[in-house]
Scaffold this motif. Structure first.
Motif, PDB file in Angstrom:
ATOM      1  N   THR A  21       0.738  -1.189   0.158  1.00 43.45           N
ATOM      2  CA  THR A  21       0.160   0.016   0.006  1.00 43.45           C
ATOM      3  C   THR A  21       0.857   1.257  -0.150  1.00 43.45           C
ATOM      4  N   ILE A  22       0.524   2.193  -0.803  1.00 46.12           N
ATOM      5  CA  ILE A  22       1.305   3.458  -0.886  1.00 46.12           C
ATOM      6  C   ILE A  22       0.426   4.435  -0.223  1.00 46.12           C
ATOM      7  N   THR A  23       1.108   5.249   0.746  1.00 45.51           N
ATOM      8  CA  THR A  23       0.455   6.327   1.278  1.00 45.51           C
ATOM      9  C   THR A  23       0.957   7.590   0.734  1.00 45.51           C
ATOM     10  N   PHE A  24       0.344   8.557   0.597  1.00 48.99           N
ATOM     11  CA  PHE A  24       0.662   9.893   0.088  1.00 48.99           C
ATOM     12  C   PHE A  24      -0.531  11.079   0.283  1.00 48.99           C
ATOM     13  N   LYS A  25       0.002  12.306   0.149  1.00 41.09           N
ATOM     14  CA  LYS A  25      -1.110  13.413   0.386  1.00 41.09           C
ATOM     15  C   LYS A  25      -2.316  13.285  -0.504  1.00 41.09           C
ATOM     16  N   ALA A  26      -3.296  13.533  -0.166  1.00 43.51           N
ATOM     17  CA  ALA A  26      -4.607  13.413  -0.666  1.00 43.51           C
ATOM     18  C   ALA A  26      -4.766  14.279  -1.712  1.00 43.51           C
ATOM     19  N   SER A  27      -4.067  15.420  -1.641  1.00 39.07           N
ATOM     20  CA  SER A  27      -4.053  16.432  -2.785  1.00 39.07           C
ATOM     21  C   SER A  27      -3.155  16.077  -3.802  1.00 39.07           C
ATOM     22  N   ASP A  28      -2.283  15.156  -3.640  1.00 41.87           N
ATOM     23  CA  ASP A  28      -1.564  14.515  -4.864  1.00 41.87           C
ATOM     24  C   ASP A  28      -2.251  13.609  -5.809  1.00 41.87           C
ATOM     25  N   LEU A  29      -3.279  13.092  -5.359  1.00 40.81           N
ATOM     26  CA  LEU A  29      -3.954  12.235  -6.006  1.00 40.81           C
ATOM     27  C   LEU A  29      -4.740  12.713  -7.282  1.00 40.81           C
ATOM     28  N   GLU A  30      -5.029  13.864  -7.544  1.00 33.52           N
ATOM     29  CA  GLU A  30      -5.517  14.655  -8.715  1.00 33.52           C
ATOM     30  C   GLU A  30      -4.273  14.857  -9.523  1.00 33.52           C
ATOM     31  N   LYS A  31      -3.272  15.386  -8.862  1.00 34.91           N
ATOM     32  CA  LYS A  31      -1.887  15.739  -9.498  1.00 34.91           C
ATOM     33  C   LYS A  31      -1.654  14.401 -10.403  1.00 34.91           C
ATOM     34  N   TYR A  32      -1.627  13.274  -9.597  1.00 32.75           N
ATOM     35  CA  TYR A  32      -1.036  12.173 -10.387  1.00 32.75           C
ATOM     36  C   TYR A  32      -2.129  11.612 -11.632  1.00 32.75           C
ATOM     37  N   ILE A  33      -3.500  11.811 -11.366  1.00 33.75           N
ATOM     38  CA  ILE A  33      -4.291  11.435 -12.188  1.00 33.75           C
ATOM     39  C   ILE A  33      -4.164  12.391 -13.493  1.00 33.75           C
ATOM     40  N   LYS A  34      -4.301  13.797 -13.334  1.00 34.27           N
ATOM     41  CA  LYS A  34      -4.227  14.706 -14.289  1.00 34.27           C
ATOM     42  C   LYS A  34      -2.934  14.693 -15.105  1.00 34.27           C
ATOM     43  N   SER A  35      -1.741  14.104 -14.601  1.00 32.99           N
ATOM     44  CA  SER A  35      -0.514  14.053 -15.216  1.00 32.99           C
ATOM     45  C   SER A  35      -0.860  12.733 -16.399  1.00 32.99           C
ATOM     46  N   LEU A  36      -1.681  12.107 -16.095  1.00 27.96           N
ATOM     47  CA  LEU A  36      -2.073  10.912 -17.101  1.00 27.96           C
ATOM     48  C   LEU A  36      -3.019  11.194 -17.926  1.00 27.96           C
ATOM     49  N   ASP A  37      -3.513  12.281 -18.209  1.00 28.38           N
ATOM     50  CA  ASP A  37      -4.608  13.048 -18.847  1.00 28.38           C
ATOM     51  C   ASP A  37      -5.948  12.370 -18.849  1.00 28.38           C
ATOM     52  N   ASN A  38      -6.219  11.545 -17.720  1.00 26.23           N
ATOM     53  CA  ASN A  38      -7.743  10.893 -17.567  1.00 26.23           C
ATOM     54  C   ASN A  38      -8.549  11.989 -17.175  1.00 26.23           C
ATOM     55  N   GLU A  39      -9.854  11.910 -17.721  1.00 26.86           N
ATOM     56  CA  GLU A  39     -10.932  12.741 -16.848  1.00 26.86           C
ATOM     57  C   GLU A  39     -11.074  12.405 -15.423  1.00 26.86           C
ATOM     58  N   VAL A  40     -11.231  13.422 -14.582  1.00 23.66           N
ATOM     59  CA  VAL A  40     -11.361  13.154 -13.225  1.00 23.66           C
ATOM     60  C   VAL A  40     -12.457  14.141 -12.544  1.00 23.66           C
ATOM     61  N   TYR A  41     -13.573  13.661 -11.808  1.00 23.03           N
ATOM     62  CA  TYR A  41     -14.463  14.231 -11.187  1.00 23.03           C
ATOM     63  C   TYR A  41     -14.494  14.141  -9.841  1.00 23.03           C
ATOM     64  N   TRP A  42     -14.599  15.119  -9.075  1.00 23.41           N
ATOM     65  CA  TRP A  42     -14.777  15.038  -7.618  1.00 23.41           C
ATOM     66  C   TRP A  42     -16.304  15.070  -7.321  1.00 23.41           C
ATOM     67  N   VAL A  43     -16.927  14.006  -6.759  1.00 26.15           N
ATOM     68  CA  VAL A  43     -18.414  14.102  -6.626  1.00 26.15           C
ATOM     69  C   VAL A  43     -18.720  13.646  -5.265  1.00 26.15           C
ATOM     70  N   LYS A  44     -19.905  13.999  -4.724  1.00 24.61           N
ATOM     71  CA  LYS A  44     -20.340  13.670  -3.532  1.00 24.61           C
ATOM     72  C   LYS A  44     -20.752  12.182  -3.386  1.00 24.61           C
ATOM     73  N   MET A  45     -20.240  11.128  -2.614  1.00 24.62           N
ATOM     74  CA  MET A  45     -20.845   9.822  -2.661  1.00 24.62           C
ATOM     75  C   MET A  45     -21.772   9.682  -1.539  1.00 24.62           C
TER      76      MET A  45
END
Length: 161
Positions: A137-161
């Motif tokens: 398991t890798i742990t890292f800052k939650a704010s870096d999750l979007e940075k990682y995904i955007k670096s790959l050019d995938n569409e990402v949406y933050w939504v209320k679950m």
């Protein structure tokens, strides 16, 4: 090794992370048994497909949050969804069942997979996910999750679950 590709990408993006090695865990329930106490929100990751099978989605959320497929379909206006097969998982994310995580997007060379992340994860300091293998398991800052995904050019949406 699948995880090495992930580690290199995180280093390339200057995203600090910690690796916790553990026994293989195919489900969140199994992860809870093999992971030591940690200061990160462990995530569950769900790989879905639309009814036609021509669009795939990765849903990332806190491990303890229940997931209601029908409610998700309606809130996001995506039509009828179902869980994708292992064959599709291997084709689009390059990982077997039990290793699904946002890091699988590194294998999505066509940026086909659309990502939905529970907005509550933004409130977490750190998150924990598999690095394309289920024995770590890798742990890292939650704010870096979007940075990682955007670096790959995938569409990402933050939504209320």
């Amino acid at each position: 090794m699948a995880a090495e590709k992930v580690y290199e990408k995180l280093k390339e993006l200057s995203i600090p992370f910690e690796i916790i090695e553990h026994e293989a865990a195919l489900t969140v329930e199994e992860m809870e048994k093999v992971l030591p106490e940690m200061d990160a929100q462990v995530c569950k990751n769900l790989f879905l497909r639309n009814q036609k099978g021509n669009q795939h989605y990765l849903v990332v959320m806190a491990k303890e949050k229940p997931f209601n497929l029908k409610e998700f379909e309606q809130k996001q206006g995506l039509g009828k969804l179902s869980f994708a097969s292992e064959k599709r998982l291997l084709k689009y994310l390059g990982v077997p069942s039990g290793s699904v995580s946002p890091f699988g997007l590194i294998n999505d060379s066509t940026n086909h997979v659309i990502v939905y992340i529970d907005q509550d994860l933004k409130q977490c300091d750190k998150v924990g996910v598999h690095p394309n293998i289920n024995s770590a398991t890798i742990t890292f800052k939650a704010s870096d999750l979007e940075k990682y995904i955007k670096s790959l050019d995938n569409e990402v949406y933050w939504v209320k679950m």
